[in-house]
Design an enzyme around this catalytic site. Structure first.
Site, PDB file in Angstrom:
ATOM      1  N   LYS A  12       8.460  -0.351  -7.445  1.00  0.00           N
ATOM      2  CA  LYS A  12       7.203  -1.054  -7.166  1.00  0.00           C
ATOM      3  C   LYS A  12       7.082  -2.277  -8.065  1.00  0.00           C
ATOM      4  CE  LYS A  12       3.915   2.391  -5.553  1.00  0.00           C
ATOM      5  NZ  LYS A  12       2.654   3.069  -5.819  1.00  0.00           N
ATOM      6  N   SER A  45       0.823  -1.210   0.000  1.00  0.00           N
ATOM      7  CA  SER A  45       0.000   0.000   0.000  1.00  0.00           C
ATOM      8  C   SER A  45       0.858   1.263   0.000  1.00  0.00           C
ATOM      9  CB  SER A  45      -0.887  -0.016   1.242  1.00  0.00           C
ATOM     10  OG  SER A  45      -1.583   1.194   1.339  1.00  0.00           O
ATOM     11  N   ASP A  46       0.360   2.265  -0.695  1.00  0.00           N
ATOM     12  CA  ASP A  46       0.901   3.618  -0.560  1.00  0.00           C
ATOM     13  C   ASP A  46       0.699   4.074   0.864  1.00  0.00           C
ATOM     14  OD1 ASP A  46       1.394   3.958  -3.141  1.00  0.00           O
ATOM     15  OD2 ASP A  46      -0.281   5.294  -3.590  1.00  0.00           O
ATOM     16  N   LYS A  47       1.377   5.133   1.209  1.00  0.00           N
ATOM     17  CA  LYS A  47       1.154   5.669   2.547  1.00  0.00           C
ATOM     18  C   LYS A  47       0.157   6.818   2.495  1.00  0.00           C
ATOM     19  CE  LYS A  47       4.349   8.436   4.155  1.00  0.00           C
ATOM     20  NZ  LYS A  47       3.625   9.712   4.149  1.00  0.00           N
ATOM     21  N   THR A 104      -1.270  -0.958  -4.540  1.00  0.00           N
ATOM     22  CA  THR A 104      -1.963   0.303  -4.807  1.00  0.00           C
ATOM     23  C   THR A 104      -1.052   1.240  -5.604  1.00  0.00           C
ATOM     24  OG1 THR A 104      -1.155   1.433  -2.850  1.00  0.00           O
ATOM     25  CG2 THR A 104      -3.155   0.148  -2.601  1.00  0.00           C
TER      26      THR A 104
END
Ligand code: ATP
Length: 911
Positions: A629, A343-345, A646
């Site tokens: 990524k 996940s992105d932050k 994501t």
């Protein structure tokens, strides 16, 4: 000019002259012709033009007509068998049987048609939730509107990751690169510019036009809409790409081929049974033919594919209700087996509501009060108010915060909102709190040029001159991007030599508290310096200071992370942010107490195999770029993980495509990211991924339940016929009766299982292993077990009745009703795979199941008591005692299956 006369002129322009050759015009000519200006149209004018030109939409793709879809339902082996059977039975003079067969064919096809239509509609409805937005200048303001609302004359802003929303004549570009493969087939992006080009230029050479539907890969630009909807270049060459949702997934394909194999085998068995019956048992061939048809119809699970499609469609709808919008149907089942979520932050785990709380200059550390985007707050140091007029470096930093900024702060009712990037919004608010005027300052120091923020270089710079010709470049960005470019720092208004260690320590301190840090710097330039190049900011800058921005974690995301852990799903954070900030947030989110972190640089140093060896152990990937990524997804997949990833940027597309469930952000995500993804989160929230996983697991469970229901009921019906022929007894159920049972139960009972809600404990199981077959040993056992129970019960009761002298028609009526009642009881068993249903919720919890049972039983009463039915199906009215016997037999089967669950619980728990 008033809007009426404008409208008239526009109309006459479009009526009298051929379409203007926009690419030969300059910006002024375009705007004159379309009666617009860089300040954009007024809202009222735009509304009027929308009436004139229609919505900015391509004509919808042509779909298969209803008739074609209905006819497609007949393209099915079972239907062919039945049609042949109908003809043969008619030729043999069995007109009632023939009529029943035709009715079965028609009803089956009609139900299939309706179900498919419903499933398609459900999925389309969800797709329509993903409308494209466009940034437009109207009434002098920048605002977001749905792309369909654009009209010729609108001034539209585009940037990397956007799909161009209409044909635009560009009047301002900054390294604007657009990929036009859709139109020209050329996948190398074209660098756009603003000068007119020759009239005979090919589409690919019309570099001053941004074409609707093409993809901005880099930079930004502004242009005037010159064509919308069907008038655009893409509109002229095609209607919408026929994006008809194929209702197939790997699972449905697998099941389709299984069903085909099963159908083939059943037809062979039916043929063998027919020959065996007539040669060995001496039955009339004609009777045996009908029995074989009944057997085939009973055994072929023709309803299965439709039921599974419906289960998937229901899953799509439920996920949409929980903000997860599925773009590709297979994602529904893949979600159930996700074992890692990357996940992105910012915005996904955190709220993306940024507030600057710390400012560090060479002379002081200031705390900033105030909450959210409300531009009121104070600067304090050790609880003492600071007087900024004595702190020129802080003043400069605040000026840089406002000027080197693309966001806008507005007050809507009582609420302060920002338009643009929240990080920049926080900086605007900081500037306002320092007492600067957000409207005046940009007028005093107009911007000449900018280098936009891109996550590859992690900074943004702007060039300004005041009206006396004093020039300055402001730059802001990640400290690693800014510090190496600085030679000086500002202290008490003077420039002194840069103390890199000081800034690194300060940054570390702020980041350790989970704050996002940005460095700001400046460079004075002379009057003639009016264009900004990368080289201009490569060295010699003056460091102004650091800001620390808090971005609170999303409460529901913290819970969702914990839920993922319980469900055996690893959560990894991949962020562009600094390693210390990212690790601190990972701790706050509960990803782990002591996060193991790795930076993008470290990822680069590792070979693919080294990365594979380490990737499972790392919780946080900081300062990661989209290329990292992609490598991380590949490494995780090499470790046999099913990965949800994501992303939001244009460059995230390869990683999103590669991930098993690419997940784009609905709010801050670019069109490019959405198009590359299987799923879009309408609320950008990590918790929504977890809900989607839960729904995915539920869908899979429901599919399993449907299979476990359908196969044994078919098996039971078929075995009853086979057993009769094999033992040489009278058929307990006539072919026409078998067709009846199949017709009313196949579409009602099994379908209700697709509505089952999530079983408790779904998120306490480890993810499903995608390589294990759908029919596990447990399921095969259950299918055989229940089939045998059904055949023994139906056949047993029939033989018992016959031995007690019951006439054949009544005995058969009892047998048919027994079969149906057994299915009804087994439906209740099937609501839970392995848990007991002996509870209020277990028996009554699914209202669709109760409706289905009520409908089926009502039909059975008609079947048993209605004279015309008695004529067609040779049924006889039953007594209460008969029903009592039937119910007892049903209950026995029900309890036997419950007992099996209890005994096999330890085995089945692993399912
Ligand atoms: P995530 O990938 O989790 O969304 P992120 O938003 O921090 O994380 P990026 O947007 O790539 O990732 O930002 C990386 C860094 O670039 C930030 O840590 C910040 O220092 C800097 N940065 C972010 N936004 C801006 C901006 N608008 N202008 C200048 N620098 C920025």
């Amino acid at each position: 000019m008033d809007s009426h006369s404008q409208k008239r002129t526009l109309q006459s322009a479009s009526e009298t002259s051929e379409t203007p050759v926009w690419h030969t015009y300059d910006a002024q000519q375009v705007n004159d012709r379309l009666h617009t200006s860089p300040q954009g149209l007024s809202g009222a004018e735009a509304a009027q033009r929308q009436q004139q030109y229609g919505a900015n939409q391509l004509p919808p793709a042509k779909r298969r007509s209803g008739l074609m879809r209905l006819l497609a339902q007949f393209h099915n082996v079972l239907i062919y068998v039945l049609l042949v059977a109908a003809v043969v039975t008619a030729l043999l003079g069995h007109s009632i049987d023939s009529g029943v067969i035709i009715a079965v064919v028609l009803i089956n096809s009609l139900v299939g048609f309706i179900q498919e239509g419903k499933a398609e509609k459900a999925i389309d409805a969800v797709r329509n939730m993903l409308s494209q937005q466009a940034v437009v200048i109207r009434d002098g303001h920048r605002q977001e509107v749905p792309a369909e609302a654009l009209v010729p004359g609108d001034i539209v802003f585009i940037q990397s990751g956007d799909r161009v929303p209409a044909d635009l004549h560009l009047h301002k570009v900054k390294e604007l690169n657009i990929e036009e493969a859709l139109l020209t087939g050329e996948s190398v992006p074209v660098l756009k510019q603003t000068q007119p080009v020759a009239a005979n230029a090919d589409l690919g050479d019309r570099t001053n036009i941004a074409f609707s539907g093409t993809l901005v890969t880099y930079g930004q630009g502004t242009g005037t809409v010159v064509a919308t909807g069907a008038q655009t270049e893409i509109g002229r060459i095609s209607t919408l790409l026929a994006d008809v949702s194929a209702l197939t997934t790997p699972l449905t394909r697998q099941l389709d081929s299984f069903a085909r194999w099963l159908t083939g085998s059943i037809l062979l068995i039916a043929l063998a049974t027919m020959l065996f019956g007539s040669w060995v048992r001496g039955y009339a061939l004609e009777d045996m033919f009908l029995a074989a048809v009944g057997l085939a119809v009973a055994a072929i699970p023709e309803g299965l594919p439709a039921v599974i499609t419906i289960a998937l469609a229901i899953g799509v709808q439920r996920m949409a209700n929980r903000h997860a919008i599925i773009r590709r149907l297979p994602a529904v089942e893949t979600l159930g087996s996700v074992s890692v979520i990357c996940s992105d932050k910012t915005g996904t785990l955190t709220r993306n509501e940024m507030t600057v709380t710390t400012v560090v200059s060479a002379c002081c550390n200031a705390d900033i009060s105030g909450a959210g985007y409300n531009p009121h707050g104070t600067f304090t140091c050790n609880h003492q108010d600071l007087n900024l007029s004595n702190l020129p470096e802080l003043q400069q930093l605040c000026r840089a915060s406002i000027l080197c900024n693309e966001a806008q702060l507005r007050q809507k009712n009582d609420e302060w909102i920002i338009e643009g990037d929240p990080t920049e919004g926080a900086l605007l608010v900081l500037g306002a709190k320092s007492g600067l005027d957000l409207t005046e300052l940009p007028l005093e120091m107009p911007r000449d040029d900018l280098i936009p923020f891109e996550s590859e270089h992690r900074f943004m710079a702007t060039l300004h001159h005041d009206h006396n010709g004093n020039g300055v470049i402001y730059i802001k960005g990640a400290i690693e991007a800014i510090l190496p470019r600085c030679q000086w720092q500002m202290s008490h208004g003077h420039e002194e030599k840069l103390d890199s260690d000081y800034w690194s320590q300060q940054q570390e301190q702020i980041a350790n508290q989970g704050q996002r840090t940005l460095a700001l710097a400046m460079l004075r330039v002379d009057e003639n310096h009016r264009i900004l190049h990368f080289d201009d900011v490569s060295k010699g800058l003056v460091m102004l200071g650091l800001v620390g921005i808090i971005d609170p974690p999303r409460e529901e995301a913290i819970q969702a992370v914990a839920e993922c852990h319980r469900a055996g799903i690893q959560v990894k954070m991949i962020t562009g942010d600094h390693i210390a900030t990212a690790s601190a947030i990972a701790r706050q989110m509960g990803i782990t107490d002591s996060p193991r972190a790795m930076t993008g640089n470290e990822v680069e140093q590792l070979s693919d195999s080294e990365l594979q060896a380490r990737v499972e152990q790392v919780d946080v990937f900081a300062r990661s770029s989209p290329e990292h990524k992609l490598r991380i997804v590949q490494a995780l997949q090499a470790c046999q993980h099913v990965v949800a990833m994501t992303g939001d940027g244009v460059n995230d597309a390869p990683a999103l495509k590669r991930a098993d469930v690419g997940t784009a952000m609905g709010i801050k995500g670019t069109e490019a990211a959405k198009e590359a993804s299987e799923m879009v989160l309408a609320d950008d929230n990590f918790a929504s991924i977890t809900y989607a996983v839960e729904e995915g697991r539920t869908v899979f469970d429901n599919i399993k339940k449907s299979i476990l229901f359908i196969l044994p009921t078919n098996g039971g019906e078929a075995l009853t016929v086979i057993a009769a022929i094999a033992f040489g007894t009278m058929l307990p159920v006539t072919p026409a009766q078998i067709l009846w049972v199949n017709m009313i139960t196949a579409v009602t009972l099994a379908l209700s299982l697709t509505f089952e809600s999530t079983e408790p404990g779904v998120m306490l199981r480890p993810p499903r292993n995608t390589r294990s077959p759908i029919l596990s040993p447990f399921m095969i056992w259950r299918i055989i077990f229940v089939s045998l129970l059904m055949v023994s019960a139906t056949f047993g009761l029939f033989l018992w009745e016959r031995s007690n002298g019951t006439d054949i028609d009544t005995a058969r009526t009892i047998a048919v009703n027994t079969l149906v009642v057994l299915e009804v009881f087994y439906l209740l068993n099937s609501r839970y795979l392995t848990r007991s249903v002996l509870s209020r919720d277990g028996l009554l919890g699914n209202r669709y199941a109760l409706y289905a049972i009520a409908i089926v039983m009502a039909f059975q009463l008609l079947f048993t008591y209605l004279p015309i039915m008695q004529l067609f199906f040779h049924t006889e009215a039953l007594s209460l005692a008969d029903w009592g016997k039937i119910l007892v037999v049903g209950l026995i089967l029900f309890l036997a299956v419950e007992l099996e669950k209890k005994l096999l619980h330890s085995v089945s728990k692993t399912e």
